[in-house]
Design a protein around this motif. Structure first.
Motif, PDB file in Angstrom:
ATOM      1  N   LYS A  48       0.838  -1.209   0.000  1.00  0.00           N
ATOM      2  CA  LYS A  48       0.000   0.000   0.000  1.00  0.00           C
ATOM      3  C   LYS A  48       0.870   1.254   0.000  1.00  0.00           C
ATOM      4  O   LYS A  48       0.561   2.235  -0.695  1.00  0.00           O
ATOM      5  CB  LYS A  48      -0.941   0.024   1.200  1.00  0.00           C
ATOM      6  CG  LYS A  48      -1.887   1.236   1.186  1.00  0.00           C
ATOM      7  CD  LYS A  48      -2.885   1.197   2.317  1.00  0.00           C
ATOM      8  CE  LYS A  48      -3.857   2.370   2.220  1.00  0.00           C
ATOM      9  NZ  LYS A  48      -3.204   3.687   2.297  1.00  0.00           N
ATOM     10  N   LEU A  49       1.958   1.239   0.757  1.00  0.00           N
ATOM     11  CA  LEU A  49       2.852   2.399   0.770  1.00  0.00           C
ATOM     12  C   LEU A  49       3.418   2.658  -0.628  1.00  0.00           C
ATOM     13  O   LEU A  49       3.497   3.814  -1.074  1.00  0.00           O
ATOM     14  CB  LEU A  49       3.993   2.173   1.765  1.00  0.00           C
ATOM     15  CG  LEU A  49       5.039   3.295   1.846  1.00  0.00           C
ATOM     16  CD1 LEU A  49       4.395   4.626   2.239  1.00  0.00           C
ATOM     17  CD2 LEU A  49       6.144   2.919   2.825  1.00  0.00           C
ATOM     18  N   VAL A  50       3.786   1.599  -1.334  1.00  0.00           N
ATOM     19  CA  VAL A  50       4.327   1.746  -2.692  1.00  0.00           C
ATOM     20  C   VAL A  50       3.258   2.298  -3.634  1.00  0.00           C
ATOM     21  O   VAL A  50       3.517   3.228  -4.414  1.00  0.00           O
ATOM     22  CB  VAL A  50       4.877   0.402  -3.207  1.00  0.00           C
ATOM     23  CG1 VAL A  50       5.213   0.484  -4.699  1.00  0.00           C
ATOM     24  CG2 VAL A  50       6.110  -0.006  -2.415  1.00  0.00           C
ATOM     25  N   TYR A  51       2.044   1.748  -3.560  1.00  0.00           N
ATOM     26  CA  TYR A  51       0.971   2.254  -4.422  1.00  0.00           C
ATOM     27  C   TYR A  51       0.574   3.679  -4.047  1.00  0.00           C
ATOM     28  O   TYR A  51       0.297   4.499  -4.932  1.00  0.00           O
ATOM     29  CB  TYR A  51      -0.244   1.322  -4.363  1.00  0.00           C
ATOM     30  CG  TYR A  51      -0.065   0.067  -5.166  1.00  0.00           C
ATOM     31  CD1 TYR A  51      -0.137   0.088  -6.557  1.00  0.00           C
ATOM     32  CD2 TYR A  51       0.212  -1.149  -4.550  1.00  0.00           C
ATOM     33  CE1 TYR A  51       0.043  -1.068  -7.311  1.00  0.00           C
ATOM     34  CE2 TYR A  51       0.392  -2.316  -5.295  1.00  0.00           C
ATOM     35  CZ  TYR A  51       0.313  -2.264  -6.668  1.00  0.00           C
ATOM     36  OH  TYR A  51       0.498  -3.401  -7.418  1.00  0.00           O
ATOM     37  N   ASP A  52       0.540   3.982  -2.763  1.00  0.00           N
ATOM     38  CA  ASP A  52       0.263   5.361  -2.326  1.00  0.00           C
ATOM     39  C   ASP A  52       1.259   6.314  -2.978  1.00  0.00           C
ATOM     40  O   ASP A  52       0.891   7.388  -3.470  1.00  0.00           O
ATOM     41  CB  ASP A  52       0.400   5.489  -0.798  1.00  0.00           C
ATOM     42  CG  ASP A  52      -0.764   4.896  -0.029  1.00  0.00           C
ATOM     43  OD1 ASP A  52      -1.819   4.623  -0.638  1.00  0.00           O
ATOM     44  OD2 ASP A  52      -0.621   4.712   1.194  1.00  0.00           O
ATOM     45  N   THR A  53       2.524   5.911  -2.949  1.00  0.00           N
ATOM     46  CA  THR A  53       3.598   6.758  -3.477  1.00  0.00           C
ATOM     47  C   THR A  53       3.474   6.922  -4.988  1.00  0.00           C
ATOM     48  O   THR A  53       3.536   8.045  -5.511  1.00  0.00           O
ATOM     49  CB  THR A  53       4.968   6.145  -3.109  1.00  0.00           C
ATOM     50  OG1 THR A  53       5.056   5.996  -1.692  1.00  0.00           O
ATOM     51  CG2 THR A  53       6.104   7.028  -3.603  1.00  0.00           C
ATOM     52  N   LEU A  54       3.284   5.818  -5.697  1.00  0.00           N
ATOM     53  CA  LEU A  54       3.137   5.884  -7.152  1.00  0.00           C
ATOM     54  C   LEU A  54       1.952   6.755  -7.549  1.00  0.00           C
ATOM     55  O   LEU A  54       2.054   7.604  -8.451  1.00  0.00           O
ATOM     56  CB  LEU A  54       2.956   4.475  -7.725  1.00  0.00           C
ATOM     57  CG  LEU A  54       4.200   3.592  -7.820  1.00  0.00           C
ATOM     58  CD1 LEU A  54       3.794   2.156  -8.120  1.00  0.00           C
ATOM     59  CD2 LEU A  54       5.148   4.110  -8.890  1.00  0.00           C
ATOM     60  N   GLU A  55       0.827   6.560  -6.881  1.00  0.00           N
ATOM     61  CA  GLU A  55      -0.387   7.274  -7.265  1.00  0.00           C
ATOM     62  C   GLU A  55      -0.320   8.757  -6.907  1.00  0.00           C
ATOM     63  O   GLU A  55      -0.835   9.603  -7.642  1.00  0.00           O
ATOM     64  CB  GLU A  55      -1.594   6.559  -6.651  1.00  0.00           C
ATOM     65  CG  GLU A  55      -1.862   5.255  -7.413  1.00  0.00           C
ATOM     66  CD  GLU A  55      -2.663   4.202  -6.664  1.00  0.00           C
ATOM     67  OE1 GLU A  55      -3.490   4.570  -5.790  1.00  0.00           O
ATOM     68  OE2 GLU A  55      -2.477   2.997  -6.954  1.00  0.00           O
ATOM     69  N   ARG A  56       0.360   9.090  -5.808  1.00  0.00           N
ATOM     70  CA  ARG A  56       0.540  10.502  -5.475  1.00  0.00           C
ATOM     71  C   ARG A  56       1.481  11.175  -6.470  1.00  0.00           C
ATOM     72  O   ARG A  56       1.236  12.305  -6.909  1.00  0.00           O
ATOM     73  CB  ARG A  56       1.072  10.640  -4.049  1.00  0.00           C
ATOM     74  CG  ARG A  56       1.337  12.101  -3.646  1.00  0.00           C
ATOM     75  CD  ARG A  56       1.726  12.219  -2.191  1.00  0.00           C
ATOM     76  NE  ARG A  56       2.713  11.230  -1.798  1.00  0.00           N
ATOM     77  CZ  ARG A  56       4.009  11.308  -2.097  1.00  0.00           C
ATOM     78  NH1 ARG A  56       4.470  12.321  -2.833  1.00  0.00           N
ATOM     79  NH2 ARG A  56       4.850  10.382  -1.686  1.00  0.00           N
TER      80      ARG A  56
END
Length: 206
Positions: A48-56
């Motif tokens: 989730k942290l990785v996806y949060d980062t990519l999407e932001r």
């Protein structure tokens, strides 16, 4: 990018195209895995942290063409938030992100501003790997430890194959403006993408 990525799979993961020799348990067939709920939660939190980062990063678009990849339908952050809430409701304690996820997220932040070709390589591999091998992993883990519970992480709104094709078209369009050297640089980043993702995947066994 797909051809380079498939060569970094093992024969067990991709019988026709894989070339890598399996070393860690995460590189073997998910059917042979022995996951734990606690380890799986670590994996989901770090993912989730990785996806949060990519999407932001895509949303903020420090490089203009990142905006092409907003709202593709492949986004996973909100799905993972729902899944983690479900685990919480079952009485599980949700851990804080661990070193593999934090390290990868920080690396993506660096690339996004200074190395867009490398960033796009990671964007491609994270989303496309999850849509393929990631789904198989989710199914096998669910069968073993979640009584076949279908997590939101493995569900998409609409036709997944069409969503992926739409993103492929955008990726190819963006890459048209790159030099041959920039295209090669993008491909060369694939191994690092697999390394970081593999470290997060390994959490399932902790």
């Amino acid at each position: 990018m797909r051809t380079v990525a498939m060569k970094l799979h093992t024969k067990e993961q991709a019988p026709r195209e894989g070339e890598k020799v399996a070393k860690g348990p995460e590189e073997r067939s998910p059917a042979k895995w022995d996951p734990t709920v606690e380890g799986y939660l670590k994996f989901l939190v770090d993912s989730k942290l990785v996806y949060d980062t990519l999407e932001r990063i895509v949303d903020e678009a420090p490089v203009s063409y990142y905006a092409e990849f907003k709202n593709t339908g492949l986004e996973r952050s909100q799905c993972l938030a729902k899944d983690l809430e479900w685990f919480k409701e079952q009485g599980y304690s949700i851990p804080e992100p661990s070193e593999p996820g934090v390290t990868y997220a920080n690396y993506l932040e660096e690339l996004a501003k200074k190395d867009p070709q490398a960033f796009i390589c990671h964007f491609y591999n994270v989303y496309f790997a999850h849509s393929a091998g990631g789904r198989m992993i989710g199914r096998k883990v669910s069968e073993k430890i979640l009584n076949k519970k279908d997590l939101e992480f493995y569900k998409w709104d609409g036709d997944l194959s069409q969503l992926l094709q739409n993103v492929r078209v955008k990726l190819n369009k963006v890459a048209e403006s790159w030099t041959r050297e920039e295209k090669n640089h993008c491909l060369e980043e694939t191994e690092k993408s697999f390394m970081y993702s593999g470290q997060i995947l390994r959490l399932i066994f902790t």
